[in-house]
Write a protein that holds these residues in place. Structure first.
Motif, PDB file in Angstrom:
ATOM      1  N   LYS A  52       0.754  -1.309  -0.037  1.00 29.23           N
ATOM      2  CA  LYS A  52      -0.108   0.115   0.029  1.00 29.23           C
ATOM      3  C   LYS A  52       0.925   1.280  -0.073  1.00 29.23           C
ATOM      4  CE  LYS A  52      -3.973  -1.981   2.298  1.00 29.23           C
ATOM      5  NZ  LYS A  52      -4.764  -1.947   3.571  1.00 29.23           N
ATOM      6  N   SER A  53       0.498   2.421  -0.529  1.00 34.01           N
ATOM      7  CA  SER A  53       1.060   3.737  -0.761  1.00 34.01           C
ATOM      8  C   SER A  53       1.582   4.025   0.691  1.00 34.01           C
ATOM      9  CB  SER A  53       0.350   4.651  -1.463  1.00 34.01           C
ATOM     10  OG  SER A  53      -0.831   4.833  -0.922  1.00 34.01           O
ATOM     11  N   HIS A 137       8.031  -8.067  11.466  1.00 33.88           N
ATOM     12  CA  HIS A 137       6.679  -7.707  11.533  1.00 33.88           C
ATOM     13  C   HIS A 137       6.336  -6.890  10.048  1.00 33.88           C
ATOM     14  CE1 HIS A 137       2.670  -6.483  12.961  1.00 33.88           C
ATOM     15  NE2 HIS A 137       2.839  -5.398  12.130  1.00 33.88           N
ATOM     16  N   ALA A 138       7.149  -5.948   9.882  1.00 28.57           N
ATOM     17  CA  ALA A 138       7.019  -4.988   8.804  1.00 28.57           C
ATOM     18  C   ALA A 138       7.024  -6.005   7.377  1.00 28.57           C
ATOM     19  CB  ALA A 138       8.040  -4.011   8.668  1.00 28.57           C
ATOM     20  N   ALA A 139       8.173  -6.893   7.426  1.00 33.59           N
ATOM     21  CA  ALA A 139       8.335  -7.722   6.292  1.00 33.59           C
ATOM     22  C   ALA A 139       7.239  -8.991   5.927  1.00 33.59           C
ATOM     23  CB  ALA A 139       9.607  -8.211   6.242  1.00 33.59           C
ATOM     24  N   ALA A 140       6.752  -9.272   7.077  1.00 30.94           N
ATOM     25  CA  ALA A 140       5.890 -10.541   7.039  1.00 30.94           C
ATOM     26  C   ALA A 140       4.428 -10.099   6.825  1.00 30.94           C
ATOM     27  CB  ALA A 140       5.878 -11.415   8.315  1.00 30.94           C
ATOM     28  N   VAL A 141       4.111  -8.923   7.515  1.00 39.90           N
ATOM     29  CA  VAL A 141       2.520  -8.660   7.503  1.00 39.90           C
ATOM     30  C   VAL A 141       2.276  -7.435   6.223  1.00 39.90           C
ATOM     31  CG1 VAL A 141       0.872  -7.116   8.660  1.00 39.90           C
ATOM     32  CG2 VAL A 141       2.372  -8.643  10.161  1.00 39.90           C
ATOM     33  N   HIS A 142       3.453  -6.699   6.093  1.00 41.54           N
ATOM     34  CA  HIS A 142       2.983  -5.692   4.926  1.00 41.54           C
ATOM     35  C   HIS A 142       4.028  -5.921   3.627  1.00 41.54           C
ATOM     36  CE1 HIS A 142       0.527  -3.407   7.497  1.00 41.54           C
ATOM     37  NE2 HIS A 142       1.383  -3.612   8.539  1.00 41.54           N
ATOM     38  N   GLY A 143       4.826  -6.997   3.657  1.00 39.65           N
ATOM     39  CA  GLY A 143       5.423  -7.038   2.635  1.00 39.65           C
ATOM     40  C   GLY A 143       6.485  -6.024   2.220  1.00 39.65           C
ATOM     41  N   LEU A 144       6.849  -5.420   3.283  1.00 35.95           N
ATOM     42  CA  LEU A 144       8.063  -4.411   3.145  1.00 35.95           C
ATOM     43  C   LEU A 144       9.423  -5.202   2.802  1.00 35.95           C
ATOM     44  CD1 LEU A 144       7.201  -1.510   5.681  1.00 35.95           C
ATOM     45  CD2 LEU A 144       7.152  -1.403   3.290  1.00 35.95           C
ATOM     46  N   PRO A 145      10.300  -4.436   1.920  1.00 34.51           N
ATOM     47  CA  PRO A 145      11.429  -5.219   1.726  1.00 34.51           C
ATOM     48  C   PRO A 145      12.567  -4.907   2.833  1.00 34.51           C
ATOM     49  CG  PRO A 145      11.196  -3.107   0.250  1.00 34.51           C
ATOM     50  CD  PRO A 145      10.036  -3.332   1.042  1.00 34.51           C
ATOM     51  N   VAL A 146      12.478  -5.276   3.726  1.00 36.61           N
ATOM     52  CA  VAL A 146      13.296  -5.040   5.087  1.00 36.61           C
ATOM     53  C   VAL A 146      13.866  -6.689   5.427  1.00 36.61           C
ATOM     54  CG1 VAL A 146      12.392  -3.078   5.878  1.00 36.61           C
ATOM     55  CG2 VAL A 146      11.574  -5.409   6.649  1.00 36.61           C
ATOM     56  N   LYS A 147      15.159  -6.729   5.768  1.00 32.60           N
ATOM     57  CA  LYS A 147      15.952  -7.963   5.898  1.00 32.60           C
ATOM     58  C   LYS A 147      16.078  -7.956   7.731  1.00 32.60           C
ATOM     59  CE  LYS A 147      18.255  -7.972   1.648  1.00 32.60           C
ATOM     60  NZ  LYS A 147      19.520  -7.836   0.801  1.00 32.60           N
ATOM     61  N   VAL A 148      16.037  -9.077   8.115  1.00 33.05           N
ATOM     62  CA  VAL A 148      16.353  -9.437   9.660  1.00 33.05           C
ATOM     63  C   VAL A 148      17.705 -10.071   9.498  1.00 33.05           C
ATOM     64  CG1 VAL A 148      13.912  -9.642  10.072  1.00 33.05           C
ATOM     65  CG2 VAL A 148      15.035 -11.762   9.199  1.00 33.05           C
ATOM     66  N   GLU A 149      18.236 -10.500   8.570  1.00 30.42           N
ATOM     67  CA  GLU A 149      19.616 -11.117   8.450  1.00 30.42           C
ATOM     68  C   GLU A 149      20.512 -10.395   9.403  1.00 30.42           C
ATOM     69  OE1 GLU A 149      17.753 -11.146   5.908  1.00 30.42           O
ATOM     70  OE2 GLU A 149      17.540 -13.224   5.297  1.00 30.42           O
ATOM     71  N   PRO A 150      20.783  -9.043   9.223  1.00 30.75           N
ATOM     72  CA  PRO A 150      21.647  -8.235   9.869  1.00 30.75           C
ATOM     73  C   PRO A 150      21.560  -8.242  11.108  1.00 30.75           C
ATOM     74  CG  PRO A 150      20.850  -7.087   7.788  1.00 30.75           C
ATOM     75  CD  PRO A 150      19.993  -8.323   7.992  1.00 30.75           C
ATOM     76  N   VAL A 151      20.405  -8.427  11.839  1.00 29.63           N
ATOM     77  CA  VAL A 151      20.072  -8.562  13.116  1.00 29.63           C
ATOM     78  C   VAL A 151      20.639  -9.477  13.746  1.00 29.63           C
ATOM     79  CG1 VAL A 151      18.435  -8.425  14.966  1.00 29.63           C
ATOM     80  CG2 VAL A 151      17.834  -7.166  12.818  1.00 29.63           C
ATOM     81  N   ASP A 152      20.644 -10.873  13.230  1.00 24.75           N
ATOM     82  CA  ASP A 152      21.071 -12.048  13.476  1.00 24.75           C
ATOM     83  C   ASP A 152      22.479 -12.215  13.621  1.00 24.75           C
ATOM     84  OD1 ASP A 152      18.552 -13.379  13.875  1.00 24.75           O
ATOM     85  OD2 ASP A 152      18.593 -13.995  11.728  1.00 24.75           O
TER      86      ASP A 152
END
Length: 209
Positions: A52-53, A137-152
């Motif tokens: 969504k916009s 949450h942002a990636a799974a719920v809203h499909g935003l292109p954010v990565k969680v690998e850097p956190v790991d």
């Protein structure tokens, strides 16, 4: 393909139909509608969920925190006091950080800063966990292109540096004064119960006599 319709309010509604998917949005300007439609078509072609916009305009980690809180409130699961306090604490150093800049190095620097401020290994581990929660949450719920690998990767590095881990265990034995303070209320309660039992026994004996 995208279809553009000018509304009576002078806004533009754009409708995208592509590969069996249909999405629509309303914009004040046609150029904004065209850019969103183009990106939406690319997302569908890549097999991604169209964004969504309003969500696509989110740029900072602080905005992702707000998004997570709003979503949880919408389903009746508003953050409790401890979680809300932790998110507020994260907002101070990372709230204005661009999502794309929240990489492994930035998170390690955040961990070092928190440790210098007095945060222990367990507290810092909780902070890192909340950061991952917000991004996931942002990636799974809203499909935003954010990565969680850097956190790991940042968690692994901070653990190697001794900044993330279990809480420090206490190995000091309590002093006699501390033991007396703990035992005193129990003694008082025991004495009170004994006195009450004696009085009851005495009254029962008088009645029997």
């Amino acid at each position: 393909m995208a279809t553009y319709t000018k509304l009576s309010s002078s806004s533009w509604r754009v409708q995208v139909r592509r590969k069996g998917r249909y999405v629509s949005e309303t914009f004040l300007r046609r150029d904004d509608a065209r850019r969103w439609a183009t990106e939406t078509e690319h997302q569908v072609d890549r097999g991604e969920t169209p964004t969504k916009s309003r969500i696509a305009r989110l740029k900072t980690f602080g905005e992702l925190i707000d998004l997570h809180i709003d979503d949880m409130c919408d389903v009746g699961k508003s953050p409790r006091r401890s979680k809300a306090a932790a998110l507020d604490l994260l907002r101070r150093p990372l709230g204005k950080c661009n999502i794309a800049a929240l990489d492994r190095e930035r998170l390690i620097r955040f961990g070092r800063d928190r440790a210098n401020q007095g945060a222990g290994p367990m507290t810092l581990g909780i902070d890192i966990g909340f950061i991952k929660l917000i991004l996931a949450h942002a990636a799974a719920v809203h499909g935003l292109p954010v990565k969680v690998e850097p956190v790991d990767f940042a968690r692994i590095a901070l653990k190697r540096l001794g900044l993330v881990g279990k809480g420090n265990q206490r190995d000091r034995r309590p002093t006699q004064d501390e033991l007396d303070m703990l035992i005193a209320p129990l003694r008082c309660k025991s004495s009170s119960n004994s006195a009450g039992w004696s009085n009851n026994t005495f009254r029962r004996g008088n009645r029997d006599a």
